[in-house]
Design a protein around this motif. Sequence first.
Motif, PDB file in Angstrom:
ATOM      1  N   GLY A 266       0.779  -1.303   0.121  1.00  0.00           N
ATOM      2  CA  GLY A 266      -0.049  -0.035  -0.040  1.00  0.00           C
ATOM      3  C   GLY A 266       0.879   1.125  -0.078  1.00  0.00           C
ATOM      4  O   GLY A 266       2.013   1.200   0.362  1.00  0.00           O
ATOM      5  N   ARG A 267       0.317   2.224  -0.333  1.00  0.00           N
ATOM      6  CA  ARG A 267       1.108   3.560  -0.557  1.00  0.00           C
ATOM      7  C   ARG A 267       1.444   4.110   0.800  1.00  0.00           C
ATOM      8  O   ARG A 267       2.653   4.721   0.815  1.00  0.00           O
ATOM      9  CB  ARG A 267       0.067   4.565  -1.402  1.00  0.00           C
ATOM     10  CG  ARG A 267       0.867   5.888  -1.553  1.00  0.00           C
ATOM     11  CD  ARG A 267       0.160   7.041  -2.732  1.00  0.00           C
ATOM     12  NE  ARG A 267       0.159   6.279  -4.054  1.00  0.00           N
ATOM     13  CZ  ARG A 267       0.951   6.449  -4.932  1.00  0.00           C
ATOM     14  NH1 ARG A 267       1.678   7.246  -4.547  1.00  0.00           N
ATOM     15  NH2 ARG A 267       0.651   5.834  -6.120  1.00  0.00           N
ATOM     16  N   SER A 268       0.637   4.314   1.665  1.00  0.00           N
ATOM     17  CA  SER A 268       0.991   4.737   3.060  1.00  0.00           C
ATOM     18  C   SER A 268       2.060   4.086   3.708  1.00  0.00           C
ATOM     19  O   SER A 268       3.183   4.473   4.203  1.00  0.00           O
ATOM     20  CB  SER A 268      -0.158   4.953   3.943  1.00  0.00           C
ATOM     21  OG  SER A 268      -0.895   3.760   4.086  1.00  0.00           O
ATOM     22  N   GLN A 269       1.975   2.838   3.635  1.00  0.00           N
ATOM     23  CA  GLN A 269       3.059   1.738   3.989  1.00  0.00           C
ATOM     24  C   GLN A 269       4.406   2.250   3.465  1.00  0.00           C
ATOM     25  O   GLN A 269       5.617   2.157   4.002  1.00  0.00           O
ATOM     26  CB  GLN A 269       2.680   0.280   4.259  1.00  0.00           C
ATOM     27  CG  GLN A 269       3.543  -0.439   4.911  1.00  0.00           C
ATOM     28  CD  GLN A 269       3.619  -0.043   6.613  1.00  0.00           C
ATOM     29  OE1 GLN A 269       2.494   0.403   6.990  1.00  0.00           O
ATOM     30  NE2 GLN A 269       4.654  -0.392   7.179  1.00  0.00           N
ATOM     31  N   TRP A 270       4.286   2.210   2.063  1.00  0.00           N
ATOM     32  CA  TRP A 270       5.613   2.316   1.384  1.00  0.00           C
ATOM     33  C   TRP A 270       6.181   3.602   1.820  1.00  0.00           C
ATOM     34  O   TRP A 270       7.523   3.610   2.011  1.00  0.00           O
ATOM     35  CB  TRP A 270       5.295   2.389  -0.094  1.00  0.00           C
ATOM     36  CG  TRP A 270       6.292   2.866  -1.175  1.00  0.00           C
ATOM     37  CD1 TRP A 270       7.263   1.851  -1.414  1.00  0.00           C
ATOM     38  CD2 TRP A 270       6.770   4.174  -1.369  1.00  0.00           C
ATOM     39  NE1 TRP A 270       8.047   2.733  -2.038  1.00  0.00           N
ATOM     40  CE2 TRP A 270       7.989   4.054  -2.223  1.00  0.00           C
ATOM     41  CE3 TRP A 270       6.107   5.506  -1.311  1.00  0.00           C
ATOM     42  CZ2 TRP A 270       8.435   5.121  -2.870  1.00  0.00           C
ATOM     43  CZ3 TRP A 270       6.630   6.512  -1.803  1.00  0.00           C
ATOM     44  CH2 TRP A 270       7.835   6.300  -2.752  1.00  0.00           C
ATOM     45  N   LYS A 271       5.360   4.536   1.903  1.00  0.00           N
ATOM     46  CA  LYS A 271       5.987   6.066   2.299  1.00  0.00           C
ATOM     47  C   LYS A 271       6.747   5.739   3.777  1.00  0.00           C
ATOM     48  O   LYS A 271       7.661   6.290   3.791  1.00  0.00           O
ATOM     49  CB  LYS A 271       4.747   7.086   2.279  1.00  0.00           C
ATOM     50  CG  LYS A 271       4.599   7.438   1.159  1.00  0.00           C
ATOM     51  CD  LYS A 271       3.139   8.626   1.227  1.00  0.00           C
ATOM     52  CE  LYS A 271       2.800   8.992  -0.157  1.00  0.00           C
ATOM     53  NZ  LYS A 271       1.997   9.949  -0.323  1.00  0.00           N
ATOM     54  N   LEU A 272       6.085   5.093   4.730  1.00  0.00           N
ATOM     55  CA  LEU A 272       6.560   4.961   5.860  1.00  0.00           C
ATOM     56  C   LEU A 272       8.027   4.077   5.500  1.00  0.00           C
ATOM     57  O   LEU A 272       8.922   4.260   6.483  1.00  0.00           O
ATOM     58  CB  LEU A 272       5.811   4.197   6.969  1.00  0.00           C
ATOM     59  CG  LEU A 272       4.441   4.917   7.483  1.00  0.00           C
ATOM     60  CD1 LEU A 272       3.663   4.072   8.300  1.00  0.00           C
ATOM     61  CD2 LEU A 272       4.931   6.097   8.346  1.00  0.00           C
ATOM     62  N   GLN A 273       7.907   2.870   5.000  1.00  0.00           N
ATOM     63  CA  GLN A 273       9.014   2.017   4.933  1.00  0.00           C
ATOM     64  C   GLN A 273      10.310   2.753   4.145  1.00  0.00           C
ATOM     65  O   GLN A 273      11.683   2.629   4.456  1.00  0.00           O
ATOM     66  CB  GLN A 273       8.749   0.827   4.077  1.00  0.00           C
ATOM     67  CG  GLN A 273       7.924  -0.065   4.987  1.00  0.00           C
ATOM     68  CD  GLN A 273       7.426  -1.101   4.090  1.00  0.00           C
ATOM     69  OE1 GLN A 273       7.662  -1.369   2.865  1.00  0.00           O
ATOM     70  NE2 GLN A 273       6.611  -2.234   4.820  1.00  0.00           N
TER      71      GLN A 273
END
Length: 140
Positions: A126-133
């Motif tokens: 997901g986009r939000s998890q990618w941004k965090l990672q």
Amino acid sequence: MVVDSTGIKVYGEGEWKVRQHGISKRRKARKLHLGVDQSTGEILGAVVSTNNLSDSEALSDVLDAIESEIEAVSADGAYDKRKCYDAIKKRGAQANIPPRHDAQYWPKEGEHHPRNQNLVRIEKVGRSQWKLQSGYHRRS
């Protein structure tokens, strides 16, 4: 490193004249493109351009202004262009640029291209998890 730009208004006359006679047609605008160390907040590179130069066109100039080694470049979606990925790759850095929501794979570039890898990872987590990672939110 974090890259972004902001607009700057350049006034030829004082504010009094603008209040009295309205906005002059000769008002100018410039863009300030910055490369900032995300851990220290230090400005590593800066380029001033006219208003008609896009963010993606100025990225290589900002990167050229930086002499130190760059580990990763975080930028917003305005930098989701081939020339930006190429400039970042040339410096040996990782590109943390979110592709557009309707982004397609770049088939000529192959599956190992950083943008295609970002798309694969976004599809998985997901986009939000990618941004965090990826550390994308450190831009803020």
